[in-house]
Motif scaffolding. Structure first.
Motif, PDB file in Angstrom:
ATOM      1  N   ASP A 118       0.823  -1.218   0.000  1.00 19.86           N
ATOM      2  CA  ASP A 118       0.000   0.000   0.000  1.00 19.86           C
ATOM      3  C   ASP A 118       0.854   1.264   0.000  1.00 19.86           C
ATOM      4  OD1 ASP A 118      -2.383  -1.340  -0.067  1.00 19.86           O
ATOM      5  OD2 ASP A 118      -2.722  -1.268   2.101  1.00 19.86           O
ATOM      6  N   LEU A 119       2.125   1.123   0.368  1.00 20.63           N
ATOM      7  CA  LEU A 119       2.999   2.294   0.375  1.00 20.63           C
ATOM      8  C   LEU A 119       3.307   2.716  -1.054  1.00 20.63           C
ATOM      9  CD1 LEU A 119       5.659   1.283   3.086  1.00 20.63           C
ATOM     10  CD2 LEU A 119       3.659   2.755   3.398  1.00 20.63           C
ATOM     11  N   SER A 120       3.504   4.001  -1.254  1.00 22.31           N
ATOM     12  CA  SER A 120       3.930   4.489  -2.566  1.00 22.31           C
ATOM     13  C   SER A 120       5.399   4.138  -2.779  1.00 22.31           C
ATOM     14  CB  SER A 120       3.746   6.005  -2.648  1.00 22.31           C
ATOM     15  OG  SER A 120       4.654   6.657  -1.752  1.00 22.31           O
ATOM     16  N   ALA A 121       5.864   4.263  -3.999  1.00 21.21           N
ATOM     17  CA  ALA A 121       7.266   3.970  -4.305  1.00 21.21           C
ATOM     18  C   ALA A 121       8.194   4.866  -3.479  1.00 21.21           C
ATOM     19  CB  ALA A 121       7.519   4.161  -5.799  1.00 21.21           C
ATOM     20  N   ALA A 122       7.814   6.130  -3.329  1.00 23.32           N
ATOM     21  CA  ALA A 122       8.647   7.057  -2.548  1.00 23.32           C
ATOM     22  C   ALA A 122       8.672   6.652  -1.077  1.00 23.32           C
ATOM     23  CB  ALA A 122       8.120   8.478  -2.695  1.00 23.32           C
ATOM     24  N   GLU A 123       7.520   6.214  -0.561  1.00 17.70           N
ATOM     25  CA  GLU A 123       7.450   5.812   0.843  1.00 17.70           C
ATOM     26  C   GLU A 123       8.284   4.559   1.102  1.00 17.70           C
ATOM     27  OE1 GLU A 123       3.077   7.476   2.264  1.00 17.70           O
ATOM     28  OE2 GLU A 123       3.188   5.597   1.117  1.00 17.70           O
ATOM     29  N   ARG A 124       8.240   3.611   0.177  1.00 22.69           N
ATOM     30  CA  ARG A 124       9.070   2.407   0.338  1.00 22.69           C
ATOM     31  C   ARG A 124      10.556   2.776   0.318  1.00 22.69           C
ATOM     32  NH1 ARG A 124       5.982  -1.219  -4.233  1.00 22.69           N
ATOM     33  NH2 ARG A 124       3.886  -1.003  -3.329  1.00 22.69           N
ATOM     34  N   THR A 125      10.925   3.716  -0.507  1.00 24.84           N
ATOM     35  CA  THR A 125      12.327   4.136  -0.584  1.00 24.84           C
ATOM     36  C   THR A 125      12.775   4.770   0.726  1.00 24.84           C
ATOM     37  OG1 THR A 125      12.137   4.498  -2.976  1.00 24.84           O
ATOM     38  CG2 THR A 125      13.968   5.576  -1.832  1.00 24.84           C
ATOM     39  N   VAL A 126      11.936   5.645   1.259  1.00 26.72           N
ATOM     40  CA  VAL A 126      12.283   6.294   2.529  1.00 26.72           C
ATOM     41  C   VAL A 126      12.385   5.256   3.631  1.00 26.72           C
ATOM     42  CG1 VAL A 126      11.501   7.889   4.321  1.00 26.72           C
ATOM     43  CG2 VAL A 126      11.293   8.528   1.912  1.00 26.72           C
ATOM     44  N   LEU A 127      11.402   4.359   3.700  1.00 27.54           N
ATOM     45  CA  LEU A 127      11.381   3.335   4.749  1.00 27.54           C
ATOM     46  C   LEU A 127      12.651   2.488   4.715  1.00 27.54           C
ATOM     47  CD1 LEU A 127       9.893   1.650   6.962  1.00 27.54           C
ATOM     48  CD2 LEU A 127       8.967   0.265   5.083  1.00 27.54           C
ATOM     49  N   LEU A 128      12.935   1.918   3.573  1.00 30.69           N
ATOM     50  CA  LEU A 128      14.059   0.993   3.500  1.00 30.69           C
ATOM     51  C   LEU A 128      15.412   1.706   3.509  1.00 30.69           C
ATOM     52  CD1 LEU A 128      12.829  -1.848   1.135  1.00 30.69           C
ATOM     53  CD2 LEU A 128      12.735  -1.670   3.609  1.00 30.69           C
ATOM     54  N   SER A 129      15.426   2.988   3.180  1.00 30.96           N
ATOM     55  CA  SER A 129      16.676   3.749   3.291  1.00 30.96           C
ATOM     56  C   SER A 129      17.093   3.891   4.751  1.00 30.96           C
ATOM     57  CB  SER A 129      16.504   5.143   2.666  1.00 30.96           C
ATOM     58  OG  SER A 129      16.331   5.044   1.272  1.00 30.96           O
ATOM     59  N   LYS A 130      16.131   3.818   5.654  1.00 28.85           N
ATOM     60  CA  LYS A 130      16.435   3.942   7.088  1.00 28.85           C
ATOM     61  C   LYS A 130      16.741   2.597   7.739  1.00 28.85           C
ATOM     62  CE  LYS A 130      12.623   6.026   8.280  1.00 28.85           C
ATOM     63  NZ  LYS A 130      11.660   6.705   9.185  1.00 28.85           N
ATOM     64  N   VAL A 131      16.514   1.492   7.001  1.00 27.96           N
ATOM     65  CA  VAL A 131      16.672   0.156   7.576  1.00 27.96           C
ATOM     66  C   VAL A 131      18.115  -0.330   7.420  1.00 27.96           C
ATOM     67  CG1 VAL A 131      16.026  -2.270   7.350  1.00 27.96           C
ATOM     68  CG2 VAL A 131      14.265  -0.495   7.228  1.00 27.96           C
ATOM     69  N   ARG A 132      18.646  -0.893   8.498  1.00 27.14           N
ATOM     70  CA  ARG A 132      19.935  -1.598   8.453  1.00 27.14           C
ATOM     71  C   ARG A 132      19.725  -2.998   9.009  1.00 27.14           C
ATOM     72  NH1 ARG A 132      23.982   0.649  12.069  1.00 27.14           N
ATOM     73  NH2 ARG A 132      22.164   0.991  13.406  1.00 27.14           N
ATOM     74  N   VAL A 133      20.148  -3.988   8.286  1.00 25.83           N
ATOM     75  CA  VAL A 133      20.113  -5.371   8.774  1.00 25.83           C
ATOM     76  C   VAL A 133      21.477  -5.664   9.387  1.00 25.83           C
ATOM     77  CG1 VAL A 133      19.898  -7.804   8.170  1.00 25.83           C
ATOM     78  CG2 VAL A 133      18.365  -6.105   7.131  1.00 25.83           C
ATOM     79  N   LEU A 134      21.502  -5.824  10.679  1.00 23.74           N
ATOM     80  CA  LEU A 134      22.749  -6.063  11.424  1.00 23.74           C
ATOM     81  C   LEU A 134      22.828  -7.549  11.718  1.00 23.74           C
ATOM     82  CD1 LEU A 134      22.348  -2.989  13.792  1.00 23.74           C
ATOM     83  CD2 LEU A 134      23.686  -3.119  11.691  1.00 23.74           C
ATOM     84  N   ASP A 135      23.191  -8.300  10.696  1.00 28.14           N
ATOM     85  CA  ASP A 135      23.196  -9.755  10.821  1.00 28.14           C
ATOM     86  C   ASP A 135      24.507 -10.243  11.429  1.00 28.14           C
ATOM     87  OD1 ASP A 135      24.714  -9.042   8.600  1.00 28.14           O
ATOM     88  OD2 ASP A 135      24.308 -10.928   7.552  1.00 28.14           O
ATOM     89  N   GLY A 136      24.533 -11.534  11.758  1.00 27.80           N
ATOM     90  CA  GLY A 136      25.724 -12.097  12.380  1.00 27.80           C
ATOM     91  C   GLY A 136      26.017 -11.468  13.729  1.00 27.80           C
ATOM     92  N   ALA A 137      24.963 -11.079  14.436  1.00 27.98           N
ATOM     93  CA  ALA A 137      25.147 -10.417  15.734  1.00 27.98           C
ATOM     94  C   ALA A 137      25.771 -11.379  16.742  1.00 27.98           C
ATOM     95  CB  ALA A 137      23.806  -9.901  16.254  1.00 27.98           C
ATOM     96  N   ILE A 138      26.312 -10.824  17.774  1.00 30.41           N
ATOM     97  CA  ILE A 138      27.008 -11.592  18.804  1.00 30.41           C
ATOM     98  C   ILE A 138      26.105 -12.676  19.386  1.00 30.41           C
ATOM     99  CG2 ILE A 138      26.354  -9.931  20.591  1.00 30.41           C
ATOM    100  CD1 ILE A 138      29.045 -10.453  21.893  1.00 30.41           C
ATOM    101  N   GLN A 139      26.658 -13.842  19.621  1.00 32.52           N
ATOM    102  CA  GLN A 139      25.917 -14.950  20.205  1.00 32.52           C
ATOM    103  C   GLN A 139      25.815 -14.777  21.727  1.00 32.52           C
ATOM    104  OE1 GLN A 139      24.393 -17.497  18.697  1.00 32.52           O
ATOM    105  NE2 GLN A 139      25.010 -16.910  16.626  1.00 32.52           N
TER     106      GLN A 139
END
Length: 409
Positions: A153-174
């Motif tokens: 439902d988000l517009s293309a611009a809204e998806r861009t803003v949303l995911l531009s702020k997202v960071r996937v911090l994988d491999g985090a400490i066990q």
């Protein structure tokens, strides 16, 4: 294991990981966020907020046994996390909070999660948007349906803003590596010696556990970076050559631990002078704390035996002077030749006053800048628990009165 028990255990493990990881985050980010504070379960699992209480970064922490779990384009973790963020009013606001997914899993090449990692060499927000659009349309999972519909439902611009702020911090400490990470972050302030360092790290962990409980219970809203730094500085001072750090608190003492002292010599000593029952129990707590604390310090090489011996000698000397003065004052005031001529109530009252005065005394300390009063009080009781020349007492005739009591050393 029943399914309900398994789910409860997984949930508990997740909470424990979340709170432990938050300590590492707080330590790692302290110098970069000197004016900010960290929260638990308010804005998100973990969040940073500024002085106004506004969130600057939201962090969701995910613990997985399998390193590849949860980060596929159709996986629940991805969509549940996005769904939680998309309901926020600032989700598509470029000035809104940054968004971080912290996970022990490792994102695989070719996935949106992999492209949303902070590594500039692989980060590609536009490609991640397209992969998630395709997954949102193709997936039939009911658990992610609401989040996928919201995303579409988000517009293309809204998806861009949303995911531009997202960071996937994988491999985090066990989880098993948390202590090591805390130790690494504290490296520059750790005291000398392996035992002292282990105790230092344990005390930081214990402080954080208490703080985390208060945060989760709503008794405090956030922990400022400055509060962490003040605690660590205070703790470090407690490991200096002129002071010590108290590691055994009143809250550590269980009621059942105290009953073992009911028939001990030092308790009998206090009963001889009719010491109030309420204060007698407090005295037992001081005694138990003191002998336990002494063991901790010695085991951790924070205290030397010669220091302890000197402290006991000073306490004994202080008592001997006060005890002699008490006997002299008693005999003089009564105009008597000896103690036998003085009535029991007067002698008991004089012994009680001696006990009170010495328990209130701060003239003798184990180290110059260590002044926690429980330790000296507890050690006086420990000396009163000894028989023979090493022992002390309160009643003017304590030695003869306690002949039938079995001494505990």
């Amino acid at each position: 294991m029943p399914l309900g028990d398994h789910n409860a255990a997984a949930s508990a493990s997740g909470y424990l990981y979340q709170t432990s990881w938050a300590l590492v985050e707080l330590l790692q980010q302290a110098t970069r966020r000197p004016d900010q504070a960290i929260t638990l379960e308010i804005h998100d699992d973990v969040a940073w907020e500024d002085a106004t209480g506004s969130a600057t970064e939201l962090l969701q922490a995910k613990l997985h046994k399998r390193t590849t779990a949860g980060l596929g384009d159709k996986d629940t973790d991805i969509w549940k996390t996005l769904g939680n963020w998309m309901v926020r009013p600032d989700a598509t606001d470029p000035a809104g909070a940054d968004l971080g997914l912290v996970t022990t899993s490792i994102a695989q090449p070719g996935t949106a999660a992999y492209l949303l990692r902070p590594d500039y060499k692989v980060r590609d927000v536009l490609s991640a948007i397209l992969l998630l659009e395709r997954a949102a349309r193709d997936s039939t999972a009911q658990a992610t349906a609401t989040a996928r519909a919201k995303y579409l439902d988000l517009s293309a611009a809204e998806r861009t803003v949303l995911l531009s702020k997202v960071r996937v911090l994988d491999g985090a400490i066990q989880p098993q590596d948390i202590d090591g990470a805390v130790r690494q972050e504290l490296l520059l302030v750790l005291p000398q010696g392996q035992s002292a360092q282990s105790r230092f790290v344990a005390e930081v962990r214990r402080w954080w556990d208490d703080v985390a409980i208060d945060l989760l219970a709503g008794r405090r809203s956030a922990v400022e970076v400055g509060q962490l730094q003040a605690f660590i500085q205070d703790l470090r001072n407690g490991f200096g050559p002129d002071t010590l750090w108290t590691t055994v608190t009143r809250e550590d003492i269980e009621d059942e631990e105290l009953s073992q002292y009911d028939e001990t010599r030092f308790v009998s000593q206090m009963k001889l002078v009719s010491y109030p029952l309420g204060n007698l129990r407090r005295a037992v707590i001081d005694y138990h704390r003191a002998i336990t604390q002494e063991t901790h310090w010695l085991d951790d090489s924070l205290l030397e035996l010669h220091e302890l011996k000197r402290f006991e000698e000073n306490l004994r000397d202080e008592w001997a002077r006060a005890y002699t003065d008490m006997i002299d004052d008693l005999v003089f005031a009564a105009g008597a030749e000896n103690l036998e001529e003085i009535d029991e109530a007067t002698k008991a009252q004089a012994g009680k006053l001696l006990l009170r005065n010495l328990l209130d005394s701060s003239a003798v300390t184990i180290r110059r800048h260590y002044a926690d009063p429980f330790f000296a009080r507890g050690k006086r009781h420990e000396l009163a628990n000894r028989a023979g020349e090493e022992g002390i007492g309160w009643h003017p005739e304590f030695a003869s009165r306690l002949q039938a009591v079995v001494a505990t050393v």
